[in-house]
Write a protein that holds these residues in place. Structure first.
Motif, short mmCIF file in Angstrom:
data_model
loop_
_atom_site.label_atom_id
_atom_site.label_comp_id
_atom_site.label_asym_id
_atom_site.label_seq_id
_atom_site.Cartn_x
_atom_site.Cartn_y
_atom_site.Cartn_z
N GLY A 170 34.08 -55.26 -13.59
CA GLY A 170 35.37 -55.70 -14.13
C GLY A 170 36.50 -54.81 -13.67
N PHE A 171 36.28 -53.50 -13.73
CA PHE A 171 37.31 -52.58 -13.26
C PHE A 171 37.52 -52.70 -11.75
CE2 PHE A 171 36.39 -50.13 -17.24
CZ PHE A 171 37.65 -50.29 -17.78
N ALA A 172 36.44 -52.94 -11.01
CA ALA A 172 36.55 -53.09 -9.55
C ALA A 172 37.39 -54.31 -9.19
CB ALA A 172 35.16 -53.19 -8.92
N VAL A 173 37.15 -55.42 -9.88
CA VAL A 173 37.94 -56.63 -9.62
C VAL A 173 39.42 -56.34 -9.89
CG1 VAL A 173 38.46 -58.95 -10.51
CG2 VAL A 173 36.11 -58.31 -9.97
N ASP A 174 39.68 -55.67 -10.99
CA ASP A 174 41.07 -55.39 -11.35
C ASP A 174 41.75 -54.46 -10.34
OD1 ASP A 174 43.27 -55.66 -13.24
OD2 ASP A 174 42.94 -53.53 -13.63
N GLN A 175 41.02 -53.48 -9.86
CA GLN A 175 41.63 -52.47 -8.99
C GLN A 175 41.62 -52.83 -7.51
OE1 GLN A 175 43.29 -49.61 -10.03
NE2 GLN A 175 43.11 -50.77 -11.93
N PHE A 176 40.55 -53.50 -7.05
CA PHE A 176 40.38 -53.68 -5.62
C PHE A 176 40.67 -55.09 -5.11
CE2 PHE A 176 37.48 -50.11 -6.67
CZ PHE A 176 38.22 -49.12 -6.03
N LEU A 177 41.09 -55.97 -5.98
CA LEU A 177 41.49 -57.31 -5.54
C LEU A 177 42.91 -57.61 -6.02
CD1 LEU A 177 38.16 -59.25 -6.27
CD2 LEU A 177 39.01 -58.42 -4.06
N PRO A 178 43.86 -56.77 -5.62
CA PRO A 178 45.23 -56.95 -6.09
C PRO A 178 45.90 -58.21 -5.55
CG PRO A 178 45.18 -55.28 -4.39
CD PRO A 178 43.75 -55.65 -4.69
N ASP A 179 45.36 -58.78 -4.45
CA ASP A 179 45.98 -59.97 -3.87
C ASP A 179 45.64 -61.25 -4.62
OD1 ASP A 179 47.16 -58.40 -1.96
OD2 ASP A 179 45.57 -58.71 -0.47
N LEU A 180 44.66 -61.18 -5.52
CA LEU A 180 44.34 -62.35 -6.31
C LEU A 180 45.49 -62.66 -7.26
CD1 LEU A 180 40.63 -61.97 -7.46
CD2 LEU A 180 41.54 -63.60 -5.82
N ARG A 207 42.70 -62.84 -11.50
CA ARG A 207 42.17 -61.47 -11.55
C ARG A 207 41.92 -61.04 -12.99
NH1 ARG A 207 46.13 -58.40 -9.33
NH2 ARG A 207 46.68 -57.41 -11.26
N ALA A 208 42.86 -61.33 -13.87
CA ALA A 208 42.68 -60.96 -15.28
C ALA A 208 41.51 -61.71 -15.90
CB ALA A 208 43.96 -61.25 -16.06
N ALA A 209 41.32 -62.98 -15.55
CA ALA A 209 40.21 -63.76 -16.10
C ALA A 209 38.87 -63.17 -15.68
CB ALA A 209 40.32 -65.21 -15.65
N PHE A 210 38.74 -62.83 -14.39
CA PHE A 210 37.49 -62.23 -13.92
C PHE A 210 37.27 -60.86 -14.55
CE2 PHE A 210 37.76 -65.17 -10.24
CZ PHE A 210 36.52 -65.77 -10.42
N THR A 211 38.32 -60.08 -14.62
CA THR A 211 38.21 -58.75 -15.21
C THR A 211 37.74 -58.83 -16.66
OG1 THR A 211 39.92 -57.86 -13.76
CG2 THR A 211 39.50 -56.65 -15.78
N VAL A 212 38.41 -59.66 -17.43
CA VAL A 212 38.05 -59.79 -18.86
C VAL A 212 36.64 -60.34 -19.01
CG1 VAL A 212 38.62 -61.02 -20.99
CG2 VAL A 212 40.42 -59.90 -19.67
N ALA A 213 36.28 -61.35 -18.21
CA ALA A 213 34.94 -61.93 -18.31
C ALA A 213 33.87 -60.88 -18.04
CB ALA A 213 34.81 -63.10 -17.34
N LEU A 214 34.07 -60.06 -17.02
CA LEU A 214 33.09 -59.02 -16.70
C LEU A 214 33.05 -57.93 -17.77
CD1 LEU A 214 33.66 -58.84 -12.87
CD2 LEU A 214 31.52 -59.47 -14.00
N LEU A 215 34.22 -57.51 -18.25
CA LEU A 215 34.25 -56.48 -19.28
C LEU A 215 33.60 -56.96 -20.58
CD1 LEU A 215 37.85 -55.02 -18.77
CD2 LEU A 215 35.67 -53.97 -18.12
N VAL A 220 32.12 -68.81 -8.67
CA VAL A 220 33.56 -69.03 -8.78
C VAL A 220 34.31 -67.98 -7.97
CG1 VAL A 220 35.51 -69.04 -10.39
CG2 VAL A 220 33.40 -70.21 -11.00
N MET A 221 33.83 -66.74 -7.98
CA MET A 221 34.49 -65.69 -7.22
C MET A 221 34.40 -65.96 -5.72
SD MET A 221 36.27 -63.19 -7.66
CE MET A 221 36.65 -61.50 -7.55
N VAL A 222 33.27 -66.47 -5.26
CA VAL A 222 33.13 -66.82 -3.84
C VAL A 222 34.14 -67.91 -3.48
CG1 VAL A 222 31.60 -67.98 -2.18
CG2 VAL A 222 30.73 -66.09 -3.57
N VAL A 223 34.28 -68.91 -4.34
CA VAL A 223 35.25 -69.99 -4.09
C VAL A 223 36.67 -69.43 -4.04
CG1 VAL A 223 36.27 -72.08 -5.10
CG2 VAL A 223 33.78 -71.80 -5.04
N VAL A 224 36.98 -68.57 -4.99
CA VAL A 224 38.33 -67.98 -5.04
C VAL A 224 38.62 -67.19 -3.78
CG1 VAL A 224 39.71 -66.21 -6.21
CG2 VAL A 224 38.53 -67.95 -7.54
#
Length: 136
Positions: free
Chosen positions: A56-66, A71-79, A125-129
């Motif tokens: 979750g933290f990696a998605v938030d920090q390393f995918l800033p172009d999303l 990005r927030a949805a993936f981050t929250v879902a993982l956390l 879903v992340m692969v599609v995104v």
């Protein structure tokens, strides 16, 4: 009445999380190998929870172009998945320990299947995104 009994059961269970010595008051001591195997399973679930939180933290920090919402949805879902996994780990450890001490069958759980489904759906879903290049 059912709600009150359910809350009482939850309260008792959570109390046992913080006082595992009270579990020893039930039944008889199982073979230590089984208790240690139960503990290793508990630790594996904790590692899974930590990995999900790290993801979750990696998605938030390393995918800033999303896109921010994606990005927030993936981050929250993982956390949230990581937190639920950690809480479920302690619950399952205690339930298994109590069952072993009582000489009962180990409790059945659908949690591994549910967690695998959530992780699989998030991954697809992340692969599609990523392939569609949805960015902010």
């Amino acid at each position: 009445m059912i709600l009150t009994d359910g809350l009482r059961s939850i309260r008792t269970t959570v109390r046992l999380w913080f006082s595992p010595s009270r579990v020893r008051e039930e039944g008889t001591t199982p073979d230590y190998r089984f208790s240690l195997a139960n503990e290793r399973t508990f630790l594996a679930w904790l590692r899974t929870g930590l990995a999900l939180i790290g993801g979750g933290f990696a998605v938030d920090q390393f995918l800033p172009d999303l896109h921010d919402v994606v990005r927030a949805a993936f981050t929250v879902a993982l956390l949230v998945s990581g937190a639920v996994c950690a809480l479920r780990a302690v619950s399952h450890w205690m339930r298994c320990e109590r069952a072993m001490r009582r000489g009962e069958d180990l409790p059945a759980t659908r949690f591994p299947s549910a967690l695998a489904l959530v992780i699989g759906v998030l991954a697809v879903v992340m692969v599609v995104v990523v392939l569609m290049g949805w960015s902010g």
